[in-house]
Design a protein around this motif. Structure first.
Motif, PDB file in Angstrom:
ATOM      1  N   HIS A   1      -0.102  -4.456  10.503  1.00 23.16           N
ATOM      2  CA  HIS A   1      -0.798  -3.746   9.919  1.00 23.16           C
ATOM      3  C   HIS A   1      -0.961  -2.239  10.393  1.00 23.16           C
ATOM      4  O   HIS A   1      -0.633  -2.424  11.718  1.00 23.16           O
ATOM      5  CB  HIS A   1      -2.371  -4.108   9.666  1.00 23.16           C
ATOM      6  CG  HIS A   1      -2.431  -5.270   8.543  1.00 23.16           C
ATOM      7  ND1 HIS A   1      -2.387  -6.685   8.704  1.00 23.16           N
ATOM      8  CD2 HIS A   1      -2.101  -4.916   7.035  1.00 23.16           C
ATOM      9  CE1 HIS A   1      -2.536  -7.284   7.458  1.00 23.16           C
ATOM     10  NE2 HIS A   1      -2.384  -6.222   6.670  1.00 23.16           N
TER      11      HIS A   1
ATOM     12  N   LEU B   1       1.810 -11.179   5.689  1.00 22.48           N
ATOM     13  CA  LEU B   1       0.622 -11.103   4.811  1.00 22.48           C
ATOM     14  C   LEU B   1       0.158 -12.549   4.273  1.00 22.48           C
ATOM     15  O   LEU B   1      -0.986 -12.908   3.965  1.00 22.48           O
ATOM     16  CB  LEU B   1       0.711  -9.833   3.913  1.00 22.48           C
ATOM     17  CG  LEU B   1      -0.586  -9.610   3.081  1.00 22.48           C
ATOM     18  CD1 LEU B   1      -1.647  -9.363   4.080  1.00 22.48           C
ATOM     19  CD2 LEU B   1      -0.512  -8.340   2.261  1.00 22.48           C
TER      20      LEU B   1
ATOM     21  N   TRP C   1      -1.358 -15.028   6.452  1.00 26.09           N
ATOM     22  CA  TRP C   1      -2.590 -14.574   6.724  1.00 26.09           C
ATOM     23  C   TRP C   1      -3.417 -14.958   5.672  1.00 26.09           C
ATOM     24  O   TRP C   1      -4.672 -15.455   6.052  1.00 26.09           O
ATOM     25  CB  TRP C   1      -2.750 -13.053   7.288  1.00 26.09           C
ATOM     26  CG  TRP C   1      -2.069 -12.761   8.514  1.00 26.09           C
ATOM     27  CD1 TRP C   1      -1.764 -13.248   9.683  1.00 26.09           C
ATOM     28  CD2 TRP C   1      -1.407 -11.415   8.516  1.00 26.09           C
ATOM     29  NE1 TRP C   1      -1.292 -12.486  10.435  1.00 26.09           N
ATOM     30  CE2 TRP C   1      -0.847 -11.302  10.130  1.00 26.09           C
ATOM     31  CE3 TRP C   1      -1.182 -10.395   7.971  1.00 26.09           C
ATOM     32  CZ2 TRP C   1      -0.138 -10.336  10.582  1.00 26.09           C
ATOM     33  CZ3 TRP C   1      -0.213  -9.249   8.270  1.00 26.09           C
ATOM     34  CH2 TRP C   1       0.136  -9.522   9.602  1.00 26.09           C
ATOM     35  N   LYS C   2      -2.961 -14.666   4.293  1.00 26.55           N
ATOM     36  CA  LYS C   2      -3.680 -14.996   3.275  1.00 26.55           C
ATOM     37  C   LYS C   2      -4.034 -16.436   3.255  1.00 26.55           C
ATOM     38  O   LYS C   2      -5.282 -17.027   2.737  1.00 26.55           O
ATOM     39  CB  LYS C   2      -2.935 -14.178   2.228  1.00 26.55           C
ATOM     40  CG  LYS C   2      -3.327 -12.861   1.831  1.00 26.55           C
ATOM     41  CD  LYS C   2      -2.761 -12.489   0.483  1.00 26.55           C
ATOM     42  CE  LYS C   2      -3.111 -11.096   0.390  1.00 26.55           C
ATOM     43  NZ  LYS C   2      -2.379 -10.300  -0.862  1.00 26.55           N
TER      44      LYS C   2
ATOM     45  N   GLN D   1      -8.930 -15.132  -0.604  1.00 24.61           N
ATOM     46  CA  GLN D   1      -8.019 -14.113  -0.740  1.00 24.61           C
ATOM     47  C   GLN D   1      -7.159 -14.140  -2.111  1.00 24.61           C
ATOM     48  O   GLN D   1      -6.802 -13.308  -2.722  1.00 24.61           O
ATOM     49  CB  GLN D   1      -6.770 -14.279   0.455  1.00 24.61           C
ATOM     50  CG  GLN D   1      -7.056 -13.926   1.827  1.00 24.61           C
ATOM     51  CD  GLN D   1      -7.624 -12.327   1.619  1.00 24.61           C
ATOM     52  OE1 GLN D   1      -6.887 -11.541   1.023  1.00 24.61           O
ATOM     53  NE2 GLN D   1      -8.503 -11.885   2.435  1.00 24.61           N
TER      54      GLN D   1
ATOM     55  N   GLU E   1      -8.429  -2.577   1.063  1.00 23.04           N
ATOM     56  CA  GLU E   1      -7.391  -3.055   0.562  1.00 23.04           C
ATOM     57  C   GLU E   1      -6.125  -2.176   0.963  1.00 23.04           C
ATOM     58  O   GLU E   1      -4.832  -2.644   0.895  1.00 23.04           O
ATOM     59  CB  GLU E   1      -7.490  -3.420  -0.760  1.00 23.04           C
ATOM     60  CG  GLU E   1      -8.278  -4.665  -1.301  1.00 23.04           C
ATOM     61  CD  GLU E   1      -8.063  -5.943  -0.611  1.00 23.04           C
ATOM     62  OE1 GLU E   1      -7.017  -6.026  -0.430  1.00 23.04           O
ATOM     63  OE2 GLU E   1      -9.075  -6.775  -0.469  1.00 23.04           O
TER      64      GLU E   1
ATOM     65  N   TRP F   1      -5.667  -0.751   3.556  1.00 20.39           N
ATOM     66  CA  TRP F   1      -5.186  -1.168   4.728  1.00 20.39           C
ATOM     67  C   TRP F   1      -4.466  -2.615   4.928  1.00 20.39           C
ATOM     68  O   TRP F   1      -3.459  -2.819   5.351  1.00 20.39           O
ATOM     69  CB  TRP F   1      -6.341  -1.072   6.065  1.00 20.39           C
ATOM     70  CG  TRP F   1      -5.734  -1.668   7.237  1.00 20.39           C
ATOM     71  CD1 TRP F   1      -5.005  -0.826   8.276  1.00 20.39           C
ATOM     72  CD2 TRP F   1      -6.054  -2.991   7.693  1.00 20.39           C
ATOM     73  NE1 TRP F   1      -5.225  -1.625   9.204  1.00 20.39           N
ATOM     74  CE2 TRP F   1      -5.710  -2.922   9.115  1.00 20.39           C
ATOM     75  CE3 TRP F   1      -6.747  -4.003   7.279  1.00 20.39           C
ATOM     76  CZ2 TRP F   1      -5.484  -3.814   9.902  1.00 20.39           C
ATOM     77  CZ3 TRP F   1      -6.657  -5.232   8.199  1.00 20.39           C
ATOM     78  CH2 TRP F   1      -6.305  -4.855   9.364  1.00 20.39           C
ATOM     79  N   TYR F   2      -5.260  -3.430   4.193  1.00 22.61           N
ATOM     80  CA  TYR F   2      -4.790  -4.871   4.244  1.00 22.61           C
ATOM     81  C   TYR F   2      -3.447  -5.000   3.336  1.00 22.61           C
ATOM     82  O   TYR F   2      -2.698  -5.992   3.979  1.00 22.61           O
ATOM     83  CB  TYR F   2      -5.880  -5.912   3.632  1.00 22.61           C
ATOM     84  CG  TYR F   2      -5.795  -7.439   3.986  1.00 22.61           C
ATOM     85  CD1 TYR F   2      -5.740  -7.865   5.249  1.00 22.61           C
ATOM     86  CD2 TYR F   2      -5.535  -8.070   2.904  1.00 22.61           C
ATOM     87  CE1 TYR F   2      -5.686  -8.915   5.503  1.00 22.61           C
ATOM     88  CE2 TYR F   2      -5.272  -9.406   3.173  1.00 22.61           C
ATOM     89  CZ  TYR F   2      -5.390 -10.047   4.256  1.00 22.61           C
ATOM     90  OH  TYR F   2      -5.056 -11.194   4.601  1.00 22.61           O
ATOM     91  N   GLU F   3      -3.260  -4.572   2.182  1.00 23.64           N
ATOM     92  CA  GLU F   3      -2.344  -4.842   1.383  1.00 23.64           C
ATOM     93  C   GLU F   3      -0.904  -4.147   1.550  1.00 23.64           C
ATOM     94  O   GLU F   3      -0.060  -3.857   0.780  1.00 23.64           O
ATOM     95  CB  GLU F   3      -2.708  -4.753   0.051  1.00 23.64           C
ATOM     96  CG  GLU F   3      -3.544  -5.659  -0.520  1.00 23.64           C
ATOM     97  CD  GLU F   3      -3.177  -7.141  -0.819  1.00 23.64           C
ATOM     98  OE1 GLU F   3      -1.756  -7.222  -0.779  1.00 23.64           O
ATOM     99  OE2 GLU F   3      -3.866  -8.279  -0.897  1.00 23.64           O
TER     100      GLU F   3
ATOM    101  N   ILE G   1     -11.104  -8.782  12.634  1.00 28.55           N
ATOM    102  CA  ILE G   1     -11.063  -7.222  12.255  1.00 28.55           C
ATOM    103  C   ILE G   1     -12.374  -6.381  12.566  1.00 28.55           C
ATOM    104  O   ILE G   1     -12.632  -5.598  12.970  1.00 28.55           O
ATOM    105  CB  ILE G   1     -10.718  -7.252  10.594  1.00 28.55           C
ATOM    106  CG1 ILE G   1      -9.263  -7.820  10.647  1.00 28.55           C
ATOM    107  CG2 ILE G   1     -10.669  -5.804  10.160  1.00 28.55           C
ATOM    108  CD1 ILE G   1      -8.866  -8.085   9.286  1.00 28.55           C
TER     109      ILE G   1
END
Length: 370
Positions: free
Chosen positions: A89, A220, A223-224, A231, A256, A258-260, A344
């Motif tokens: 990320h 990703l 992690w989800k 998620q 999102e 940042w995360y996606e 996080i």
């Protein structure tokens, strides 16, 4: 009373928003309006634009692996380099949003100079970059700011910072390890179990499938799946429940972004980390070779601050706090703190940035950062 038709199936996450729209056809105008706004927002958070930096900064160095970003400071004291995570990320986690910026929090505490390692996503040409490449360029960054610095390692940036401190002890005046896996065999977290239970050949196959890089999108998904209910369904339910709350929507969109938007990693770097650090735990055992020399944590003798989250299931507290017995730093010069929250949140959570990091910044100042 006549039987009502069965509810539209909404248990398959991929089709949930579409099914929801069909269900809203018999609802009132407000519900339909909310539904349409929900569909828009669901699409926005599922494929958002890339994240931005929240605070003013300038690129001091543009290296192969990173851009070293300078956020300024009081101009006195040793420079503080936030070594951001390089685990899939963006480094913007260190400057996430107004009111949620570690860089801004440290600056507000009066530190002399604050910089962030902005790690680049791996291009095909970067697929053979190894851990040594990243250690070498952190060393270049330290030289650029005067040859001595205080390192603040976040997550995977923590073991990289500790390696630099072990390889170049005179260049690191103090070390903060926040959510950093130093002893990867400690505790019993899901990442530890996954690293040991999944054969190395599986990781190699994933890298090979992406032409020598580890796909950020694939990571990703992994992690989800650690919190699949949240998620794939929960966050959409929460989104609809708060569809008229503009503050909630803006916070969700920022997260999102940042995360996606995951980053690809060099395949060689990634496989070394999995095999040498997480499977064999060579760094904690004093058997990892970095930049031509065997690295021992006992060679790290600078003051150290260890920060862990009480509900962190990515880097468990045991993996962080094990550093107390592995470092060569005298026990009297090691601080430990277990903060409330998860992984996080250690870096960008409002409560942690308000209640925890100002105290760490004060400690950094005492080590020469002011």
């Amino acid at each position: 009373m006549a039987d009502r038709p069965p509810a539209i199936e909404q248990s398959v996450p991929l089709f949930w928003p579409m099914a929801a729209v069909l269900g809203w056809q018999q609802a009132g105008y407000q519900a339909m309006t909310d539904g349409l706004r929900f569909v828009q927002e669901a699409a926005e958070i599922s494929a958002p634009p890339e994240p931005d930096w929240a605070s003013p900064n300038e690129v001091l160095l543009d290296l192969d692996t990173m851009r070293l970003r300078d956020f300024g400071g009081s101009g006195t004291g040793l420079p503080v380099i936030i070594d951001a995570p390089y685990a899939g990320h963006s480094a913007t986690i260190a400057d996430f949003a107004p009111g949620q910026s570690l860089a801004a929090t440290l600056l507000a505490s009066g530190l002399g100079r604050v910089l962030v390692t902005d790690w680049k996503p791996a291009t095909p040409e970067m697929r053979d970059f190894d851990i040594d490449k990243y250690l070498a360029e952190i060393n270049v960054a330290i030289d650029e700011v005067g040859g001595r610095a205080i390192l603040v390692g976040l997550c995977q940036g923590g073991w990289m910072s500790a390696m630099v401190a072990a390889r170049f002890p005179s260049k690191v005046a103090a070390l903060v390890l926040a959510g950093s896996p130093i002893d990867t065999d400690a505790g019993d977290g899901p990442i530890r179990r996954m690293a040991h239970e999944t054969p190395l050949s599986a990781y190699r196959d994933m890298v090979a499938s992406h032409h020598g890089r580890m796909s950020g999108s694939l990571m990703l998904t992994g992690w989800k799946n650690m919190h699949a209910e949240k998620q794939y369904l929960g966050k959409f339910l929460d989104l609809y429940a708060h569809i008229e709350d503009r503050n909630y929507i803006e916070r969700t969109e920022t997260f999102e972004r940042w995360y996606e938007n995951p980053l690809d990693l060099p395949g060689r770097y990634y496989l070394q980390a999995i095999d040498l650090l997480f499977k064999q735990n060579l760094f904690a055992r004093g058997e990892f070779t970095g930049l031509g020399r065997r690295l021992s944590l006992k060679d790290v003798t600078c003051p150290a601050y260890l920060l862990a989250g009480d509900s962190d299931d990515i880097t468990t507290r045991e993996q962080v706090f094990a550093a107390e017995d592995l470092l060569g730093t005298p026990k009297a010069q090691i601080r430990k703190l277990l903060a409330k929250g998860g992984h996080i949140g250690l870096f960008m959570g409002r409560h942690t940035l308000t209640d925890v990091w100002p105290g760490i910044a004060e400690w950094i100042g005492e080590q020469g950062g002011k």
